[in-house]
Design a protein around this motif. Structure first.
Motif, PDB file in Angstrom:
ATOM      1  N   GLN A  26     -52.031  55.405  16.463  1.00  0.00           N
ATOM      2  CA  GLN A  26     -51.925  54.926  17.840  1.00  0.00           C
ATOM      3  C   GLN A  26     -52.528  55.933  18.809  1.00  0.00           C
ATOM      4  O   GLN A  26     -52.245  57.117  18.749  1.00  0.00           O
ATOM      5  N   SER A 123     -50.178  51.542  15.729  1.00  0.00           N
ATOM      6  CA  SER A 123     -51.101  50.439  16.015  1.00  0.00           C
ATOM      7  C   SER A 123     -51.001  49.348  14.951  1.00  0.00           C
ATOM      8  O   SER A 123     -51.087  48.158  15.252  1.00  0.00           O
ATOM      9  N   LYS A 150     -47.403  51.516  23.158  1.00  0.00           N
ATOM     10  CA  LYS A 150     -48.527  51.338  24.078  1.00  0.00           C
ATOM     11  C   LYS A 150     -49.456  50.220  23.623  1.00  0.00           C
ATOM     12  O   LYS A 150     -49.928  49.410  24.422  1.00  0.00           O
ATOM     13  N   GLN A 151     -49.736  50.156  22.316  1.00  0.00           N
ATOM     14  CA  GLN A 151     -50.630  49.118  21.803  1.00  0.00           C
ATOM     15  C   GLN A 151     -50.034  47.731  22.016  1.00  0.00           C
ATOM     16  O   GLN A 151     -50.772  46.764  22.255  1.00  0.00           O
ATOM     17  N   ASN A 189     -56.354  48.942  29.818  1.00  0.00           N
ATOM     18  CA  ASN A 189     -55.847  50.066  29.036  1.00  0.00           C
ATOM     19  C   ASN A 189     -55.060  51.035  29.915  1.00  0.00           C
ATOM     20  O   ASN A 189     -53.993  51.519  29.528  1.00  0.00           O
ATOM     21  N   CYS A 192     -51.515  50.033  30.809  1.00  0.00           N
ATOM     22  CA  CYS A 192     -50.503  50.170  29.762  1.00  0.00           C
ATOM     23  C   CYS A 192     -49.791  51.516  29.816  1.00  0.00           C
ATOM     24  O   CYS A 192     -48.879  51.761  29.026  1.00  0.00           O
TER      25      CYS A 192
END
Length: 351
Positions: A26, A123, A150-151, A189, A192
């Protein structure tokens, strides 16, 4: 029950991962915090440097406080830690943090102690979550602000869903809503991250009319057989859940999902010691599998004021607002839980 090479830590035997398997790492940032700095939605005039400086300061102070709390709980009465309502959780957390550090199952920020661990393969776990029917059909997804998720926040926004995320530790705010319709592709992005939430998110309050279709929480350890979960020890996932129940945004049928490394699956979280406000998970996504827990644990029905310490109430403005509303509506004063400043042995004597 199989023991790992870290003494005294029980990992569920069906879910021991191969440390030699390489998973996509990630791309994470440091766990984000929050600030009053910045303007809603447009990001105009937003001072990212000042925001990040304050975020780091508050984050460091909170982690120091957690470390102090853990030490107090574990050292207060070692002969009776099995009876203490909190110490057993800290024992499991510490063993898990130590294990993840020793085996390099974590990526930055490190060390993982007193954090929701940003794990190797986060991830990949997010990819497993994205394949769930519950995620594909969801229009509004609530995701915690920690690095390993986050992903998931990215997949939520890039999937044209609404992202509901708490302003970390809730000290100065509540929740923010982000919508891809109001974001440029190149800013998704950034949106996030905590800085991005402050720049592009719309802050909401207790009167917001919103239906949350899926909740994603981080975990330090989780039992795949029961759905029993431990967070990092601050209780914010439980408070956020309780406030969403008050708002009517969720109910018992709203799925709760967590993403973790396979090593975070354990079998020694005792159901009989869980508190009424502990939030169980319905689904666990690891880098290698998806587990439906069919949890027997009841979902919390709201905020349990008799469990909420005066210190926590003082920290969180939105809780004070909710308490004041309810007291005005009912005409009676709500109870308050035991002080965090008392040692655990004193708390037990008060029971």
């Amino acid at each position: 029950m199989i023991r790992s090479s870290s003494p005294g830590f029980a990992i569920h035997p069906c879910f021991r991962s191969n440390p030699l398997v390489n998973f996509p790492v990630q791309i994470g940032s440091r766990r984000r915090n929050f600030s009053r700095i910045g303007s809603e939605n447009s990001g105009d005039g937003f001072d990212a440097v000042a925001y990040e400086s304050e975020r780091l300061s508050l984050d460091a102070a909170a982690m120091d406080n957690m470390a102090e709390t853990a030490k107090k709980e574990l050292d207060s009465d070692p002969d009776s830690s099995g009876d203490d309502p909190k110490a057993w959780k800290w024992i499991i957390r510490k063993k898990m943090w130590d294990l993840m550090e020793a085996r390099n199952y974590a990526v930055r920020p490190r060390p993982v102690h007193h954090r929701i661990p940003n794990f190797v393969g986060a991830s990949a776990a997010a990819g497993k979550l994205a394949e769930l029917d519950a995620f594909r059909k969801a229009m509004v997804v609530k995701v915690n602000p920690d690095s390993p998720q986050k992903q998931i926040r990215f997949l939520t926004l890039s999937g044209e869903k609404k992202l509901l995320t708490p302003q970390p530790r809730l000290r100065t705010g509540f929740f923010s809503v982000l919508e891809s319709d109001f974001l440029k592709p190149e800013t998704i992005n950034e949106a996030c991250t905590s800085v991005g939430v402050a720049k592009y998110g719309r802050a909401i309050g207790l009167d917001e009319k919103i239906k949350v279709d899926l909740i994603v929480v981080g975990s330090v350890a989780v039992n795949p057989q029961t759905g029993a979960r431990l967070g990092k020890g601050e209780g914010f996932a439980e408070l956020e859940y309780g406030m969403l129940r008050y708002m009517g945004a969720i109910d018992d049928s709203t799925p709760v999902v967590t993403t973790v490394h396979d090593c975070q699956l354990v079998d020694d979280i005792p159901l009989e010691k869980l508190a009424i406000h502990d939030v169980p998970v319905d689904i666990i996504c690891t880098p290698t599998r998806v587990i439906f827990t069919n949890t027997p644990i009841p979902k919390p029905q709201g905020i349990y004021w008799d469990k909420l310490s005066p210190e926590k109430l003082q920290q969180i403005r939105i809780l004070r607002e909710l308490k004041k509303r309810l007291e005005k509506k009912t005409g009676r004063k709500l109870p308050t839980g035991p002080s965090e400043k008392l040692p655990p042995t004193a708390e037990r004597k008060r029971r």
